[in-house]
Scaffold this motif. Structure first.
Motif, PDB file in Angstrom:
ATOM      1  N   SER A 121      -0.003   3.149  -4.440  1.00 58.12           N
ATOM      2  CA  SER A 121       1.337   2.921  -3.900  1.00 58.12           C
ATOM      3  C   SER A 121       2.109   4.213  -3.672  1.00 58.12           C
ATOM      4  CB  SER A 121       2.131   2.008  -4.850  1.00 58.12           C
ATOM      5  OG  SER A 121       2.303   2.641  -6.116  1.00 58.12           O
ATOM      6  N   GLU A 122       1.612   5.334  -4.228  1.00 57.91           N
ATOM      7  CA  GLU A 122       2.313   6.605  -4.116  1.00 57.91           C
ATOM      8  C   GLU A 122       1.893   7.335  -2.834  1.00 57.91           C
ATOM      9  OE1 GLU A 122       2.811   8.731  -8.044  1.00 57.91           O
ATOM     10  OE2 GLU A 122       1.261   7.290  -8.624  1.00 57.91           O
ATOM     11  N   GLU A 123       2.860   7.927  -2.144  1.00 54.27           N
ATOM     12  CA  GLU A 123       2.596   8.575  -0.863  1.00 54.27           C
ATOM     13  C   GLU A 123       1.588   9.710  -0.994  1.00 54.27           C
ATOM     14  OE1 GLU A 123       4.988  10.913   2.742  1.00 54.27           O
ATOM     15  OE2 GLU A 123       6.079  10.095   1.020  1.00 54.27           O
ATOM     16  N   ARG A 124       1.680  10.496  -2.069  1.00 54.68           N
ATOM     17  CA  ARG A 124       0.744  11.611  -2.247  1.00 54.68           C
ATOM     18  C   ARG A 124      -0.695  11.113  -2.389  1.00 54.68           C
ATOM     19  NH1 ARG A 124       1.093  14.216  -6.804  1.00 54.68           N
ATOM     20  NH2 ARG A 124      -0.132  16.039  -6.175  1.00 54.68           N
ATOM     21  N   HIS A 125      -0.875   9.908  -2.912  1.00 53.78           N
ATOM     22  CA  HIS A 125      -2.218   9.352  -3.035  1.00 53.78           C
ATOM     23  C   HIS A 125      -2.868   9.246  -1.661  1.00 53.78           C
ATOM     24  CE1 HIS A 125      -5.317   6.200  -3.301  1.00 53.78           C
ATOM     25  NE2 HIS A 125      -5.485   6.606  -4.551  1.00 53.78           N
TER      26      HIS A 125
END
Length: 488
Positions: A121-125
């Protein structure tokens, strides 16, 4: 294809309370930790509780726990039906749970939470996993070529050592060739070559030193019990102990990985962030994984005996004769059914990442083979992968190495029940899941290792394993390597 596994929310199985107990606060966790490491050992720790509760789903404390680590309470999933819940990102969050119920200090990774600790769910992922996919796409051929080249160098080292000393350490040399082939292929610079940031022959040692303190809290390294419990299992080890080797590897990558870091920049990643992540991909995920898995492959094949070795050598020879190739290619590998089956059986018996964690995002129902259970939002779920991949309700003789298990139509159906990559073997990694982005490449390289070994050797023998429980420090040592068409 999204590689999530849906968990049935309306079960036809009886709903039961999850058995097991966490014991008295603090002291219950200490007791479970002592059982896990010393009084029972890992395998008996889980088997005894499965027998006690008559259930493959139960509550227990997982090390390390108190006093210096977070809440150790988990719900354990040990069968093929419940375990895949840990792959289902709709129901579990994978934030900061890569190595256990704790997360090592970000000082180990330059102040960044690197990809394995990020939830999809995290953008950096998304950015970082895309970076991984791009690295693999751009360097796949080099990885294949550099692996064979580095392994050839190791063959010569083993043969020379056997001629001089009568023994040759597979484990020690594995550190060298795994590090070399990865860095040559991705960084495009030989770590041993002279240069302002050269690592010489210390690169693999540096990577091992940096990785060790992050995993030591959940590892038994064979020191006297009181020393390990007091100094290694009770409190996190400080990064300063391994700062120098880490900085040396970081400087090497920052200096020479110009193509990879340029790709990261195109994806909108900060150069410093990308460099620390690239170091983690190479030294923790890839290098660490191969150093755990390849020795287990050698031991499994050696344990199966000369008949299997003759069959593997014959298959490699026949395929190369049929294809007209004088070296192992990807096309040749695809025709080596026994090599493929042996590799999958090694992944089934000894998955390189034994533990999986995830925190429930909401209330839902989970099923084992025999019952269903209610999971509550916020509870930590844990799976011991080698137990799930030895599920007797899926695999015949589940604890036995069966080299031909995955041959033929029925064998191929079992491949979906092989878990090692944070997903089913038949699933596909994507930016929206937590499956290893190099899953297919790792299997290919592992198959290449088996094929290359039996393209050169008819058989090999290992020194007897040390008495006592297996240890990460146990070395795999050759006492003979019989080359094809030679008497030596």
């Amino acid at each position: 294809m999204e590689a999530t596994t849906r968990v049935t929310t309306v079960s036809q199985l009886p709903l039961q309370n999850i058995p097991g107990t966490y014991g008295v606060p603090y002291f219950g966790a200490i007791k479970d930790r002592l059982d896990f490491f010393w009084f029972q050992g890992i395998e008996t720790f889980f088997k005894s509780r499965v027998e006690k509760y008559n259930s493959t789903v139960f509550r227990v404390n997982m090390p390390p726990g108190p006093p210096g680590f977070p809440d150790p309470r988990v719900i354990t999933l040990l069968d093929q039906k419940s375990f895949p819940t840990l792959f289902d990102i709709d129901r579990v969050e994978k934030r900061d749970v890569f190595v256990g119920t704790y997360m090592p200090s970000v000082s180990y990774t330059g102040g960044y939470r690197v990809l394995p600790y990020l939830d999809p769910s995290e953008e950096r992922h998304t950015k970082l996993k895309t970076f991984c996919f791009e690295l693999i796409k751009d360097n796949g051929r080099e990885l294949f070529f550099e692996f064979s080249k580095a392994l050839e160098e190791s063959f010569l080292v083993w043969e020379s050592s056997l001629a001089k000393c009568g023994t040759a350490s597979f484990s020690t040399e594995c550190v060298q060739f795994a590090f070399n082939f990865l860095f040559r292929a991705i960084v495009h610079k030989d770590p041993v070559a002279p240069g302002e940031a050269s690592l010489g022959t210390e690169g693999g040692i540096y990577a091992s030193l940096w990785t060790a303190p992050q995993l030591i809290p959940v590892t038994n390294i064979g020191l006297p019990h009181p020393i390990e419990e007091l100094f290694l299992h009770s409190f996190p080890l400080p990064f300063i102990l391994v700062e120098s080797p880490y900085n040396s590897i970081f400087k090497f990558i920052s200096t020479y990985a110009t193509d990879a870091l340029a790709k990261a920049n195109e994806l909108g990643l900060n150069r410093d962030d990308a460099t620390h992540n690239l170091l983690f991909f190479l030294c923790f995920n890839a290098f660490g994984g191969f150093n755990i898995f390849l020795p287990s492959v050698v031991k499994a094949i050696a344990g199966a005996g000369p008949k299997l070795m003759r069959e593997l050598a014959a298959e490699v020879k026949d395929v190369l004769a049929t294809t007209g190739e004088n070296k192992i290619t990807l096309q040749a590998l695809e025709k080596m059914a026994l090599v493929n089956s042996v590799t999958y059986e090694c992944f089934r018996l000894n998955p390189p990442v034994p533990y999986q964690y995830g925190r429930a995002k909401k209330d839902f129902i989970i099923e084992s083979h025999d019952a269903s259970y209610k999971i509550k939002n916020g509870e930590m779920l844990f799976g011991y992968q080698p137990f799930a991949t030895r599920d007797p309700k899926v695999f015949v003789d589940p604890d036995t190495f069966v080299p031909k298990r995955f041959l033929g139509p029925e064998g191929e159906k079992l491949i979906s029940s092989v878990f090692w990559s944070n997903g089913r073997e038949t699933d596909e990694p994507s930016v929206g899941n937590k499956q290893c982005p190099a899953k297919d490449l790792v299997v290919t390289i592992s198959r290449l290792f088996v094929a290359e070994m039996f393209n050169r050797y008819e058989r090999f023998e290992l020194a007897p394993s040390p008495v006592g429980p297996p240890s990460p420090t146990s070395l795999v040592t050759f006492i003979s390597l019989k080359k094809k068409n030679t008497s030596s």
